[in-house]
Write a protein that holds these residues in place. Sequence first.
Motif, short mmCIF file in Angstrom:
data_model
loop_
_atom_site.label_atom_id
_atom_site.label_comp_id
_atom_site.label_asym_id
_atom_site.label_seq_id
_atom_site.Cartn_x
_atom_site.Cartn_y
_atom_site.Cartn_z
N GLY A 49 0.82 -1.21 0.00
CA GLY A 49 0.00 0.00 0.00
C GLY A 49 0.85 1.26 0.00
O GLY A 49 0.38 2.33 -0.36
N ILE A 50 2.13 1.13 0.39
CA ILE A 50 3.04 2.28 0.33
C ILE A 50 3.96 2.08 -0.87
O ILE A 50 4.59 1.03 -0.99
CB ILE A 50 3.88 2.37 1.63
N PRO A 51 4.05 3.05 -1.78
CA PRO A 51 4.95 2.88 -2.94
C PRO A 51 6.37 2.56 -2.49
O PRO A 51 6.85 3.11 -1.49
CB PRO A 51 4.87 4.25 -3.64
N ALA A 52 7.02 1.66 -3.24
CA ALA A 52 8.35 1.19 -2.87
C ALA A 52 9.36 1.59 -3.95
O ALA A 52 9.03 1.63 -5.14
CB ALA A 52 8.34 -0.33 -2.71
N SER A 53 10.59 1.88 -3.52
CA SER A 53 11.61 2.35 -4.45
C SER A 53 12.99 1.82 -4.06
O SER A 53 13.43 2.00 -2.93
CB SER A 53 11.64 3.89 -4.47
N LEU A 54 13.66 1.16 -5.01
CA LEU A 54 14.97 0.57 -4.74
C LEU A 54 16.04 1.05 -5.72
O LEU A 54 17.18 1.27 -5.33
CB LEU A 54 14.86 -0.96 -4.81
N ALA A 55 15.68 1.24 -6.99
CA ALA A 55 16.69 1.37 -8.04
C ALA A 55 17.23 2.80 -8.20
O ALA A 55 16.47 3.74 -8.32
CB ALA A 55 16.12 0.90 -9.37
N ASN A 56 18.55 2.92 -8.23
CA ASN A 56 19.22 4.14 -8.72
C ASN A 56 19.40 3.95 -10.23
O ASN A 56 18.80 3.07 -10.83
CB ASN A 56 20.55 4.34 -7.98
N SER A 57 20.26 4.77 -10.85
CA SER A 57 20.45 4.67 -12.31
C SER A 57 20.76 3.25 -12.74
O SER A 57 20.11 2.68 -13.62
CB SER A 57 21.61 5.57 -12.76
#
Length: 393
Positions: free
Chosen positions: A214-222
């Motif tokens: 339910g909470i947007p997730a973010s892992l990737a850099n360039s």
Amino acid sequence: MNAPDLPSTASHRSIALESVDSVSLSALTGILTIDLDALVANWRKLESRSIPAECAGVVKADAYGCGLPAVVTALASAGCKTFFVATLNEARAARAATKSAAIYVLDGCLVGTAEVFADIDARPVIGDLAELAEWDAFCRRTGWAGGAAIHVDTGMNRLGLSMTEAQGLLPRIQGGSHGFTLVISHLACAETLGHPMNARQIAAFREIAHAFSGIPASLANSSGVFLGPQFQFDLVRPGAALYGVNPTPEADNPMQPVVNLKARIVQVRNVERGDTVGYGATWTARRPTRLAIVAAGYADGYFRAAGGVDGVRSAEAVVAGQRCPVAGRISMDLIAIDITELPPNAVRRGHLVTLIGEGVTVDELAHHAGTIGYEVLTSLGRRYARVYRGGKA
Ligand SMILES: *Cc1c(COP(=O)(O)O)cnc(C)c1O
């Protein structure tokens, strides 16, 4: 007689070359041109590679030396809705350039600064339980509900809650109205395809993304964007690739170059065979040699380690369309370039040489200095005039 005003060469300030008179133009020692169209093309490429994830823009450190205001303005008009900066001051500058985008501050909420986040509508990336407690207290006291990201450490051991601390937040998340608009982690080895760390980190982050559902997730850099769709989650956070650094160092660069750096020839001189050049006499002419002495040096971020020493391949500059090697040590304000191979009248005092551009990449220069493109960009000097090309929708 009054001397003509010289254009400002301070960082964050840009000039329009058309509006500069010829004397002032000739007085510029270094001209850094940022191609905003290439920047936007790079963002679009990363965005289309990451669909359906959202593509943010990382603009910390004055947008990797390219100038935060112009970069944020260009990316926002291209459709970028989320920006990451390192510090609150950078967030303030980003907010001045975009009214509506979300702005996350990677250093998080420093002690006593919560109200500034509310003032400028920025979101801290919270990586510590004491920091979270302070943020929560501020939000309770003031009713501020502008949101915050939670940073969970999955192996970098720099910022972020431990996995156990993050699991401890589960009751709060399941209870709703938790105040988190994003959960992030950061890859330690994304530029090395197949590095075992990537597999460990994605496994850990999958658990977190699932628990924080339910909470947007973010892992990737360039580089993370290029590790594949499974690394992209809901939002990707490229920085370096936007500015033309190769996110896939083991393969060809898929990004367009954004930065072009030219510097002025102050003097052309001839030296005899056997003469040495520069501090420490580290470089010896093996033939009668012609040198272009150029007005940029390590004080401008042209790293001293890129200099020419006998028997070692030095960095190269493009002079009159041809690659020529740096000769001798880089000085604070000057570089000597061996232009013996050029036709005798190819260049004169006052001409410009290309230190970055025309095939000389940020990554190549970094390689010669024993560093990475990121450091070349973020070191680009304050004496250069910054000129922007394109960027008008
Ligand atoms: C700097 C940074 C990025 C961007 O990394 P690039 O390698 O420049 O794409 C993304 N996330 C975090 C947490 C960062 O510190």
